[in-house]
Design a protein around this motif. Structure first.
Motif, PDB file in Angstrom:
ATOM      1  N   ARG A  87       6.378  -5.235   6.873  1.00 27.14           N
ATOM      2  CA  ARG A  87       6.232  -4.912   8.165  1.00 27.14           C
ATOM      3  C   ARG A  87       7.487  -4.164   8.810  1.00 27.14           C
ATOM      4  N   HIS A  88       8.768  -4.701   8.150  1.00 31.94           N
ATOM      5  CA  HIS A  88       9.991  -4.222   8.691  1.00 31.94           C
ATOM      6  C   HIS A  88      10.949  -3.534   7.427  1.00 31.94           C
ATOM      7  N   LEU A  89      10.075  -3.055   6.398  1.00 33.98           N
ATOM      8  CA  LEU A  89      10.612  -2.461   5.423  1.00 33.98           C
ATOM      9  C   LEU A  89      10.866  -0.772   5.623  1.00 33.98           C
ATOM     10  N   PRO A  90      11.631  -0.211   5.132  1.00 34.06           N
ATOM     11  CA  PRO A  90      11.552   1.294   5.198  1.00 34.06           C
ATOM     12  C   PRO A  90      10.381   1.811   4.443  1.00 34.06           C
ATOM     13  N   ILE A  91       9.622   2.857   5.231  1.00 33.75           N
ATOM     14  CA  ILE A  91       8.315   3.417   4.793  1.00 33.75           C
ATOM     15  C   ILE A  91       8.118   3.858   3.320  1.00 33.75           C
ATOM     16  N   ASP A  92       9.429   4.474   2.636  1.00 31.19           N
ATOM     17  CA  ASP A  92       9.066   4.730   1.293  1.00 31.19           C
ATOM     18  C   ASP A  92       9.061   3.756   0.503  1.00 31.19           C
ATOM     19  N   LEU A  93       9.783   2.577   0.697  1.00 32.21           N
ATOM     20  CA  LEU A  93       9.738   1.424  -0.022  1.00 32.21           C
ATOM     21  C   LEU A  93       8.534   0.592  -0.222  1.00 32.21           C
ATOM     22  N   GLN A  94       7.821   0.736   1.203  1.00 33.89           N
ATOM     23  CA  GLN A  94       6.580   0.079   1.167  1.00 33.89           C
ATOM     24  C   GLN A  94       5.612   0.906   0.306  1.00 33.89           C
ATOM     25  N   ALA A  95       5.669   2.332   0.263  1.00 31.81           N
ATOM     26  CA  ALA A  95       4.811   2.993  -0.514  1.00 31.81           C
ATOM     27  C   ALA A  95       5.111   2.727  -2.048  1.00 31.81           C
ATOM     28  N   ARG A  96       6.336   2.776  -2.422  1.00 30.92           N
ATOM     29  CA  ARG A  96       7.047   2.710  -3.873  1.00 30.92           C
ATOM     30  C   ARG A  96       6.271   1.345  -4.386  1.00 30.92           C
ATOM     31  N   HIS A  97       6.279   0.505  -3.536  1.00 28.55           N
ATOM     32  CA  HIS A  97       5.730  -0.984  -3.813  1.00 28.55           C
ATOM     33  C   HIS A  97       4.350  -0.834  -4.162  1.00 28.55           C
ATOM     34  N   LEU A  98       3.640  -0.344  -3.309  1.00 29.61           N
ATOM     35  CA  LEU A  98       2.170  -0.219  -3.357  1.00 29.61           C
ATOM     36  C   LEU A  98       1.708   0.424  -4.663  1.00 29.61           C
ATOM     37  N   PHE A  99       2.342   1.678  -4.847  1.00 24.91           N
ATOM     38  CA  PHE A  99       2.118   2.243  -6.266  1.00 24.91           C
ATOM     39  C   PHE A  99       2.436   1.489  -7.395  1.00 24.91           C
ATOM     40  N   ALA A 100       3.735   0.831  -7.232  1.00 24.93           N
ATOM     41  CA  ALA A 100       4.060   0.109  -8.324  1.00 24.93           C
ATOM     42  C   ALA A 100       3.120  -0.984  -8.812  1.00 24.93           C
ATOM     43  N   THR A 101       2.566  -1.553  -7.959  1.00 22.11           N
ATOM     44  CA  THR A 101       1.451  -2.474  -8.274  1.00 22.11           C
ATOM     45  C   THR A 101       0.278  -1.941  -9.354  1.00 22.11           C
ATOM     46  N   PHE A 128      -5.399  -2.729   8.200  1.00 20.56           N
ATOM     47  CA  PHE A 128      -4.026  -2.927   8.653  1.00 20.56           C
ATOM     48  C   PHE A 128      -4.015  -3.894   9.704  1.00 20.56           C
ATOM     49  N   TYR A 129      -2.970  -4.287  10.083  1.00 19.89           N
ATOM     50  CA  TYR A 129      -2.674  -5.683  10.730  1.00 19.89           C
ATOM     51  C   TYR A 129      -1.701  -5.443  11.924  1.00 19.89           C
ATOM     52  N   PRO A 130      -2.282  -5.361  13.257  1.00 20.71           N
ATOM     53  CA  PRO A 130      -1.200  -4.957  14.387  1.00 20.71           C
ATOM     54  C   PRO A 130      -0.255  -6.043  14.979  1.00 20.71           C
ATOM     55  N   GLN A 131      -0.832  -7.132  14.604  1.00 18.96           N
ATOM     56  CA  GLN A 131      -0.140  -8.372  15.123  1.00 18.96           C
ATOM     57  C   GLN A 131       0.818  -8.894  13.957  1.00 18.96           C
ATOM     58  N   SER A 132       2.173  -8.926  14.474  1.00 24.48           N
ATOM     59  CA  SER A 132       3.282  -9.520  13.631  1.00 24.48           C
ATOM     60  C   SER A 132       2.901 -11.027  13.103  1.00 24.48           C
ATOM     61  N   GLY A 133       2.759 -11.120  11.646  1.00 23.23           N
ATOM     62  CA  GLY A 133       2.437 -12.374  11.084  1.00 23.23           C
ATOM     63  C   GLY A 133       1.036 -12.603  10.604  1.00 23.23           C
ATOM     64  N   THR A 134       0.501 -11.547  10.862  1.00 27.39           N
ATOM     65  CA  THR A 134      -1.231 -11.324  10.445  1.00 27.39           C
ATOM     66  C   THR A 134      -1.520 -10.644   9.243  1.00 27.39           C
ATOM     67  N   GLY A 135      -0.427 -10.047   8.653  1.00 29.30           N
ATOM     68  CA  GLY A 135      -0.977  -9.104   7.291  1.00 29.30           C
ATOM     69  C   GLY A 135      -0.991 -10.070   6.183  1.00 29.30           C
ATOM     70  N   LEU A 136      -1.728  -9.492   5.187  1.00 32.29           N
ATOM     71  CA  LEU A 136      -2.145 -10.057   3.940  1.00 32.29           C
ATOM     72  C   LEU A 136      -0.628 -10.486   3.280  1.00 32.29           C
ATOM     73  N   PRO A 137      -0.849 -11.797   2.680  1.00 22.16           N
ATOM     74  CA  PRO A 137       0.016 -12.222   1.635  1.00 22.16           C
ATOM     75  C   PRO A 137      -0.128 -11.768   0.453  1.00 22.16           C
TER      76      PRO A 137
END
Length: 365
Positions: A203-217, A149-158
């Motif tokens: 980083r700024h998306l609703p938490i359930d959408l983040q998870a739905r995306h990861l599972f959808a991959t 995980f990436y605590p600093q804004s702008g440093t997460g994986l593309p």
């Protein structure tokens, strides 16, 4: 592989009572993985062991698999060796995450530890790290993968890089994990915490959408909340998602009628195999509801990407067929039923030929 949800806690920086309450709440909602940071020791070996053993034992009793995040410095501080992981076994841990790697042979040897501890590897590097370890005949069922995980804004994986890294693990059938971030939590392992996601786009998306995306991959088996403590609402929304089927929120138009709501919400949809670039077509509903009238409404405007339409009475045999618009178009034989929220339009990219998908009323979220 079954999909799981997890949480994180940081015993060196948190209150034990709050940790226990958070773990219990998550367990009651069906969470089964606990990520626990042990990257530095602030107290002596005995006090550290006592503190971690207490919360780990509590979590294990509630059904959690507990992975400890460690680094080489911990071994030096505690006076222990990678050749004997008994210290972590006595704490009750299910496994350890290697924050830093070795030469491949070392990891393979560690995977045969007599305590049956799982060995979790860092997934966030697009190198042949895992292949090297497996080439030394590692004990593969005990090998996991987990992104950073990436605590600093702008440093997460593309996203594209995330896919390449993840595919290296999935092609071997390795169990994989990645982090999502709470928008309410402030706890983490460092004094910078702009959220703790794996993907920067989350980083700024609703938490359930983040998870739905990861599972959808199709690349991630376990989704873990990186920061602590997520709100009750976030935990509940995350627990409520379908981990196996793409679910899209819909914002209905005021004139939507009962048969259209029934078409959307009471059916498991799938995209036709002979696809078109113009729309995602769900055609079985037109057969199921062939005898249901559907008068025209909201049918004279241009439809845009993410609009959900249903064929009206003027559409002949295509009446009550459901479509999600992909390319702008006009067709008065289709009623605008609702819209997919702007921030989740990217989820349409994961609906492939024969993909299954469902809808939920955004107002009920």
């Amino acid at each position: 592989m079954k999909r799981e949800l997890g949480i994180s806690i940081y015993p060196d920086y948190s209150d034990p009572a709050k940790d226990r309450a958070y773990v219990k709440k998550a367990a009651d909602l069906g969470f089964t993985r606990l990520f626990m940071s042990m990257l530095e020791v602030q107290e002596g070996k005995e006090e550290t062991a006592k503190k971690f053993k207490s919360i780990i034992g509590y979590a294990r009793d509630l059904g959690f698999e507990v992975i400890l995040d460690i680094n080489p410095g911990i071994f030096k501080q505690l006076g222990i060796s990678y050749d004997d992981l008994g210290f972590f076994a006595k704490l009750g841990a299910s496994g350890i995450r290697l924050d830093e790697g070795f030469d491949g042979l070392k990891e393979s040897l560690i995977s045969y530890n007599p305590y049956d501890l799982n060995i979790e590897l860092n997934m966030s590097n697009n190198v042949a790290y895992l292949d090297n370890i497996l080439s030394y005949q590692a004990n593969q069922p005990y090998i996991y993968g987990c992104h950073n995980f990436y605590p600093q804004s702008g440093t997460g994986l593309p996203y594209d890089f995330f896919v390449k890294c993840s595919e290296r693990f999935k092609k071997h059938g390795i169990k994989t994990s990645a982090f999502v971030t709470s928008q309410d939590a402030a706890g983490g392992p460092w004094n910078v915490n702009d959220g703790l996601p794996t993907l920067e786009m989350h980083r700024h998306l609703p938490i359930d959408l983040q998870a739905r995306h990861l599972f959808a991959t199709g690349l991630i088996d376990t989704v873990i909340i990186g920061n602590a403590y997520a709100s009750d609402e976030e935990l509940e929304r995350l627990a409520a998602i379908d981990r196996y089927c793409i679910t899209l929120n819909v914002k209905y138009v005021p004139e939507v009628n009962p048969i259209e709501v029934k078409i959307l919400e009471d059916n498991l949809h799938f995209r036709r195999g002979d696809i078109t670039d113009n729309a995602i077509r769900s055609t079985q509903v037109r057969v199921k509801y062939a005898d249901e009238p559907n008068v025209p409404h909201d049918n004279e405007q241009q439809f845009e990407r993410g609009d959900i339409v249903v064929g009206n009475d003027e559409f002949g045999r295509y009446k009550n067929e459901l479509q999600i618009i992909l390319q702008p178009q006009m067709d008065s034989r289709k009623n605008l039923v609702g819209k997919i929220p702007q921030d989740e339009l990217f989820m349409l990219d994961y609906i492939e030929p024969w993909s299954k998908f469902k809808f939920k009323n955004a107002e009920n979220q």
